[in-house]
Design a protein around this motif. Structure first.
Motif, PDB file in Angstrom:
ATOM      1  N   VAL A   1      48.592  43.314  44.032  1.00 50.48           N
ATOM      2  CA  VAL A   1      47.354  42.935  44.121  1.00 50.48           C
ATOM      3  C   VAL A   1      46.406  43.771  45.053  1.00 50.48           C
ATOM      4  CG1 VAL A   1      45.776  41.004  44.331  1.00 50.48           C
ATOM      5  CG2 VAL A   1      47.913  40.679  43.355  1.00 50.48           C
TER       6      VAL A   1
ATOM      7  N   SER B   1      39.740  43.996  47.221  1.00 54.24           N
ATOM      8  CA  SER B   1      38.562  44.370  46.489  1.00 54.24           C
ATOM      9  C   SER B   1      37.681  45.530  46.509  1.00 54.24           C
ATOM     10  CB  SER B   1      37.526  43.023  46.961  1.00 54.24           C
ATOM     11  OG  SER B   1      37.302  43.026  48.191  1.00 54.24           O
TER      12      SER B   1
ATOM     13  N   TYR C   1      40.958  47.367  41.896  1.00 55.59           N
ATOM     14  CA  TYR C   1      40.444  45.876  41.840  1.00 55.59           C
ATOM     15  C   TYR C   1      39.232  46.015  40.858  1.00 55.59           C
ATOM     16  CZ  TYR C   1      38.698  41.301  43.068  1.00 55.59           C
ATOM     17  OH  TYR C   1      38.273  39.931  43.212  1.00 55.59           O
TER      18      TYR C   1
ATOM     19  N   ASN D   1      41.925  40.839  40.184  1.00 56.92           N
ATOM     20  CA  ASN D   1      43.038  39.963  40.819  1.00 56.92           C
ATOM     21  C   ASN D   1      44.513  40.052  40.129  1.00 56.92           C
ATOM     22  OD1 ASN D   1      42.652  39.233  43.415  1.00 56.92           O
ATOM     23  ND2 ASN D   1      41.618  37.359  42.837  1.00 56.92           N
ATOM     24  N   GLN D   2      44.530  41.002  38.858  1.00 54.27           N
ATOM     25  CA  GLN D   2      45.662  41.068  38.555  1.00 54.27           C
ATOM     26  C   GLN D   2      46.946  41.794  39.001  1.00 54.27           C
ATOM     27  OE1 GLN D   2      45.185  41.464  33.766  1.00 54.27           O
ATOM     28  NE2 GLN D   2      43.240  42.304  34.260  1.00 54.27           N
TER      29      GLN D   2
END
Length: 273
Positions: A153, A156, A161, A166-167
């Motif tokens: 993950v 951001s 991202y 958030n996958q």
């Protein structure tokens, strides 16, 4: 993951640029060691590292711009030189570096095939392995979503991202770096055989292209180009086909790297005692 290691005033020191530079330096150091061990051409390695490194950066950037991200860069032409933002294609870098190396060896009357076997192939793949660390820290060359509660993950601030949120994503760049280390060891082992000149470098191109072809199915940073295949896969297929033909040709017709020395018969006029 840390895209920015620290700041000097308002100027950011990016992990991507630092690790990329380190990959070139350490690949050159590996090449110097191998050449020094062989006893030939080690004094040429620092100069060649500079020329091939610069050519590789330009080639990697242009390859990424035109084969991966042209949809973006055609509207942002002034950003093409901004290599510190990421966006470098290894295949383009290797091709440009090989061209620069070929020109250098011809200019200095160095055996190109022998130099490629002794120095270039193992050093280049080691540089690629380190370079993938830069991709991980920068959050590019990322994978597709895993579809489960496992994977990477990304923060951001990364492109990964921005594309997938958030996958959890497949660690495509991590696995490629690990496979590169395995290829490095296999090339060192193959160098110990009585192979034909050029076969180590050709084997490097084949092995890396096979690994890259299948890893592309996990990559999620760009889409298919032709027949459901991505641009890197099409390039890999071409290299595999050409490489296999060259490998067989060198095996049949190329001079061996370790031709056995002809035995000399020494005569003596002294009587046997």
């Amino acid at each position: 993951m840390h895209q920015y290691l620290f700041f000097i005033g308002d100027f950011p020191i990016r992990a991507y640029g630092l690790i990329l530079s380190l990959s070139i330096i350490l690949a050159t150091a590996t090449a110097y060691f191998l050449a020094k061990q062989d006893g030939r051409w080690h004094h040429h390695v620092p100069d060649m590292g500079i020329y091939c490194g610069l050519a590789g950066i330009v080639g990697a950037r242009l390859w990424d711009v035109f084969f991966f991200d042209w949809e973006y860069y055609q509207h942002h032409l002034l950003e093409i030189p901004f290599v510190w933002q990421g966006g470098m294609a290894i295949q383009g870098g290797v091709i440009a570096g090989v061209i620069a190396g070929y020109i250098y060896t011809k200019k200095h009357k160095i055996d190109t095939w022998a130099f490629a076997d002794i120095v270039a192939a193992p050093a280049v793949i080691m540089g690629q392995a380190i370079g993938r660390m830069a991709n991980l820290l920068n959050g590019d060359a990322f994978g597709n979503p895993t579809g489960g509660p496992f994977g990477i993950v990304y923060p951001s601030t990364t492109l990964a991202y921005q594309v997938y949120g958030n996958q959890p994503l497949w660690p495509a760049e991590v696995w490629e770096g690990q496979i590169d280390v395995i290829i490095f060891v296999l090339l060192l082992l193959f160098r110990t055989t009585n192979h034909a000149k050029g076969q180590v470098f050709i084997l490097y191109a084949i092995l890396y292209s096979i690994a890259r072809f299948f890893l592309e199915y996990l990559r999620g940073d760009y889409g298919a180009l032709l027949f459901g295949l991505k641009s890197a896969q099409l390039t890999s297929l071409s290299i595999i086909i050409i490489g296999l033909a060259l490998f067989i040709w060198r095996e049949k017709f190329g001079p061996r790297i370790n031709e056995p020395a002809k035995a000399t018969v020494r005569t003596s006029t002294k009587p046997h005692r």
